[in-house]
Design a protein around this motif. Structure first.
Motif, PDB file in Angstrom:
ATOM      1  N   ARG A 197     -66.656   2.975  73.884  1.00 16.85           N
ATOM      2  CA  ARG A 197     -67.684   3.776  74.559  1.00 16.85           C
ATOM      3  C   ARG A 197     -69.062   3.161  74.377  1.00 16.85           C
ATOM      4  O   ARG A 197     -69.864   3.121  75.318  1.00 16.85           O
ATOM      5  CB  ARG A 197     -67.677   5.211  74.018  1.00 16.85           C
ATOM      6  N   ASP A 198     -69.352   2.688  73.168  1.00 21.69           N
ATOM      7  CA  ASP A 198     -70.657   2.066  72.919  1.00 21.69           C
ATOM      8  C   ASP A 198     -70.823   0.797  73.747  1.00 21.69           C
ATOM      9  O   ASP A 198     -71.912   0.524  74.282  1.00 21.69           O
ATOM     10  CB  ASP A 198     -70.803   1.750  71.432  1.00 21.69           C
ATOM     11  N   ALA A 199     -69.750  -0.005  73.848  1.00 22.49           N
ATOM     12  CA  ALA A 199     -69.821  -1.232  74.639  1.00 22.49           C
ATOM     13  C   ALA A 199     -70.040  -0.913  76.117  1.00 22.49           C
ATOM     14  O   ALA A 199     -70.810  -1.586  76.806  1.00 22.49           O
ATOM     15  CB  ALA A 199     -68.544  -2.045  74.457  1.00 22.49           C
ATOM     16  N   GLU A 200     -69.386   0.144  76.605  1.00 24.18           N
ATOM     17  CA  GLU A 200     -69.556   0.540  78.003  1.00 24.18           C
ATOM     18  C   GLU A 200     -70.984   1.012  78.270  1.00 24.18           C
ATOM     19  O   GLU A 200     -71.575   0.703  79.308  1.00 24.18           O
ATOM     20  CB  GLU A 200     -68.561   1.655  78.338  1.00 24.18           C
ATOM     21  N   LYS A 201     -71.569   1.744  77.326  1.00 23.57           N
ATOM     22  CA  LYS A 201     -72.959   2.189  77.480  1.00 23.57           C
ATOM     23  C   LYS A 201     -73.903   0.996  77.546  1.00 23.57           C
ATOM     24  O   LYS A 201     -74.841   0.973  78.347  1.00 23.57           O
ATOM     25  CB  LYS A 201     -73.346   3.104  76.318  1.00 23.57           C
ATOM     26  N   ARG A 202     -73.660  -0.012  76.698  1.00 30.34           N
ATOM     27  CA  ARG A 202     -74.526  -1.198  76.714  1.00 30.34           C
ATOM     28  C   ARG A 202     -74.397  -1.965  78.026  1.00 30.34           C
ATOM     29  O   ARG A 202     -75.381  -2.483  78.551  1.00 30.34           O
ATOM     30  CB  ARG A 202     -74.183  -2.105  75.532  1.00 30.34           C
ATOM     31  N   ARG A 203     -73.161  -2.019  78.550  1.00 27.54           N
ATOM     32  CA  ARG A 203     -72.972  -2.709  79.835  1.00 27.54           C
ATOM     33  C   ARG A 203     -73.705  -1.986  80.951  1.00 27.54           C
ATOM     34  O   ARG A 203     -74.309  -2.624  81.821  1.00 27.54           O
ATOM     35  CB  ARG A 203     -71.475  -2.821  80.155  1.00 27.54           C
TER      36      ARG A 203
ATOM     37  N   LYS B 140     -76.388  -0.243  80.700  1.00 27.36           N
ATOM     38  CA  LYS B 140     -77.827  -0.436  80.520  1.00 27.36           C
ATOM     39  C   LYS B 140     -78.238  -1.895  80.632  1.00 27.36           C
ATOM     40  O   LYS B 140     -79.427  -2.202  80.546  1.00 27.36           O
ATOM     41  CB  LYS B 140     -78.248   0.122  79.159  1.00 27.36           C
ATOM     42  N   GLY B 141     -77.256  -2.787  80.797  1.00 23.55           N
ATOM     43  CA  GLY B 141     -77.569  -4.204  80.918  1.00 23.55           C
ATOM     44  C   GLY B 141     -77.959  -4.850  79.607  1.00 23.55           C
ATOM     45  O   GLY B 141     -78.641  -5.873  79.594  1.00 23.55           O
ATOM     46  N   LEU B 142     -77.525  -4.269  78.504  1.00 25.49           N
ATOM     47  CA  LEU B 142     -77.845  -4.823  77.195  1.00 25.49           C
ATOM     48  C   LEU B 142     -76.762  -5.787  76.754  1.00 25.49           C
ATOM     49  O   LEU B 142     -75.606  -5.661  77.150  1.00 25.49           O
ATOM     50  CB  LEU B 142     -77.997  -3.702  76.155  1.00 25.49           C
ATOM     51  N   ALA B 143     -77.133  -6.738  75.917  1.00 29.40           N
ATOM     52  CA  ALA B 143     -76.169  -7.715  75.415  1.00 29.40           C
ATOM     53  C   ALA B 143     -75.279  -7.062  74.376  1.00 29.40           C
ATOM     54  O   ALA B 143     -75.691  -6.158  73.649  1.00 29.40           O
ATOM     55  CB  ALA B 143     -76.897  -8.915  74.805  1.00 29.40           C
ATOM     56  N   ASP B 144     -74.049  -7.538  74.324  1.00 30.41           N
ATOM     57  CA  ASP B 144     -73.107  -7.062  73.335  1.00 30.41           C
ATOM     58  C   ASP B 144     -73.436  -7.713  72.000  1.00 30.41           C
ATOM     59  O   ASP B 144     -73.422  -8.935  71.874  1.00 30.41           O
ATOM     60  CB  ASP B 144     -71.684  -7.433  73.760  1.00 30.41           C
ATOM     61  N   PRO B 145     -73.753  -6.917  70.958  1.00 31.72           N
ATOM     62  CA  PRO B 145     -74.109  -7.522  69.670  1.00 31.72           C
ATOM     63  C   PRO B 145     -72.978  -8.307  69.044  1.00 31.72           C
ATOM     64  O   PRO B 145     -73.210  -9.148  68.184  1.00 31.72           O
ATOM     65  CB  PRO B 145     -74.494  -6.302  68.810  1.00 31.72           C
ATOM     66  N   ALA B 146     -71.737  -8.048  69.471  1.00 35.98           N
ATOM     67  CA  ALA B 146     -70.611  -8.785  68.915  1.00 35.98           C
ATOM     68  C   ALA B 146     -70.488 -10.176  69.515  1.00 35.98           C
ATOM     69  O   ALA B 146     -69.840 -11.054  68.966  1.00 35.98           O
ATOM     70  CB  ALA B 146     -69.310  -8.010  69.148  1.00 35.98           C
ATOM     71  N   ALA B 147     -71.122 -10.395  70.705  1.00 34.35           N
ATOM     72  CA  ALA B 147     -71.034 -11.698  71.355  1.00 34.35           C
ATOM     73  C   ALA B 147     -72.036 -12.653  70.742  1.00 34.35           C
ATOM     74  O   ALA B 147     -73.057 -12.242  70.200  1.00 34.35           O
ATOM     75  CB  ALA B 147     -71.316 -11.542  72.856  1.00 34.35           C
ATOM     76  N   PRO B 148     -71.775 -13.969  70.818  1.00 31.24           N
ATOM     77  CA  PRO B 148     -72.731 -14.942  70.273  1.00 31.24           C
ATOM     78  C   PRO B 148     -74.059 -14.841  70.987  1.00 31.24           C
ATOM     79  O   PRO B 148     -74.134 -14.615  72.186  1.00 31.24           O
ATOM     80  CB  PRO B 148     -72.052 -16.296  70.540  1.00 31.24           C
ATOM     81  N   ASP B 149     -75.134 -15.008  70.268  1.00 28.25           N
ATOM     82  CA  ASP B 149     -76.482 -14.905  70.834  1.00 28.25           C
ATOM     83  C   ASP B 149     -76.869 -16.244  71.451  1.00 28.25           C
ATOM     84  O   ASP B 149     -77.110 -17.219  70.755  1.00 28.25           O
ATOM     85  CB  ASP B 149     -77.468 -14.521  69.738  1.00 28.25           C
TER      86      ASP B 149
END
Length: 339
Positions: A270-276, A278-287
């Protein structure tokens, strides 16, 4: 025997006073809307009493959730202790209690809300039962007039003081049976919700898991058997309390689940879907912004300026100047003529 009666009276008298005060506070509100003698007013007053009691128990519920979660997460370590000290029960018990102290876990905290509610349940049971059997006995703030109203109040064709066993009315028995089944089902679903959603795989084995499974099936059975002797008003209290527990537990499991559980993974999704959204980057993905950017590729790199080779004066005279040849600028003193 008189000693135990005096102890019981010492404990129950303050409870009668507190419960009757809360009950009559709600009855003053609902009685003004529906009538003092109506069953609707008294049933809503019982539900209001339930909500107040459960709201007061929220700190204990939070402690129960924390303790239950710690017990779940500690199961792998308890299992290791059992394998290590299984041959010595006394040493195992000592090490287990030491583990509980170090992690500030109380294995009995999970039972606190139920234990605290039992005297309240018993006090309400006695208030309703005595109001029907002997209205002249005043308990707490319940006067004889209020006792008669309470005991004789009718809701959906049944008196609040009726039970499944003390009536010949089919309608009353149907209502009582529905409430008993509701109380049993909500008790079962509340426990199952905790086990299926908020318990890691490691915690589903071992003595703690067996205890939870035992409660899952035995506790609803106890309520189902005992519920046929409960007055209608008490059944409303316990069913409302179970619904509160289900809602409260659902909120906690959804928003603060235990790690490595189904509820925890669902919250991550659910948190990942909310970030998507809002167009926010996934903190689990490499920066990508933090990764070093290459200065230039082979195709885009500017060729370095070619430095001329040092030549003597005789070599320059011999080679001469060719069209298109780069102009040579000696950078060191001439040493060839001195040779």
């Amino acid at each position: 025997m008189e000693f135990f009666k005096s102890i019981g009276g010492f404990i129950m008298t303050p409870l009668y006073l507190a419960i009757s005060a809360i009950l009559l506070g709600w009855h003053k509100l609902w009685g003004g809307l529906f009538g003092d003698t109506t069953g609707v007013a008294w049933v809503l007053s019982i539900i209001g009493l339930t909500l107040v009691i459960r709201a007061l128990l929220i700190p204990l519920f939070v402690k129960q959730i924390k303790s239950s979660r710690n017990m779940q997460l500690l199961q792998p370590r308890v299992k290791e202790l059992r394998e290590k000290y299984g041959h010595d029960r006394e040493r195992f018990a000592q090490e287990q209690m030491k583990l509980f102290r170090e992690t500030k876990t109380n294995p009995f905290s999970s039972c606190l809300p139920l234990i605290i509610q039992m005297p309240v349940f018993l006090a309400l049971f006695r208030l309703i039962d005595q109001a029907a059997k002997d209205p002249s006995v005043e308990r707490g703030l319940m006067t004889e007039t209020l006792n008669r109203q309470f005991g004789d109040a009718v809701f959906l064709g049944a008196k609040i003081s009726d039970t499944f066993l003390n009536t010949d009315s089919i309608g009353v028995r149907v209502l009582a049976a529905v409430l008993v089944l509701s109380m049993t089902a909500t008790t079962f679903l509340t426990q199952r919700q905790l086990m299926s959603k908020n318990m890691p795989a490691d915690a589903l084995t071992g003595p703690y898991a067996q205890q939870q499974k035992l409660l899952l099936y035995v506790l609803p059975l106890v309520f189902a058997v005992g519920g046929i002797a409960f007055p209608i008003g008490v059944l409303f209290y316990w069913t409302t309390s179970n619904l509160w527990t289900m809602g409260q537990q659902f909120y906690v499991i959804r928003n603060n689940p235990a790690p490595n559980t189904e509820a925890f993974r669902a919250k991550q999704e659910r948190d990942a879907e909310k970030r998507r959204r809002k167009g926010l980057a996934d903190p689990a993905a490499p920066d990508a912004a933090a990764s070093p950017t290459p200065l230039a590729t082979e195709e885009t790199r500017t060729p370095a300026r070619q430095q001329p080779r040092n030549q003597t004066r005789s070599q320059r005279k011999k080679g001469g100047s060719k069209p298109g040849a780069p102009r040579v600028h000696p950078t060191t003193p001439d040493q060839g003529d001195n040779s």
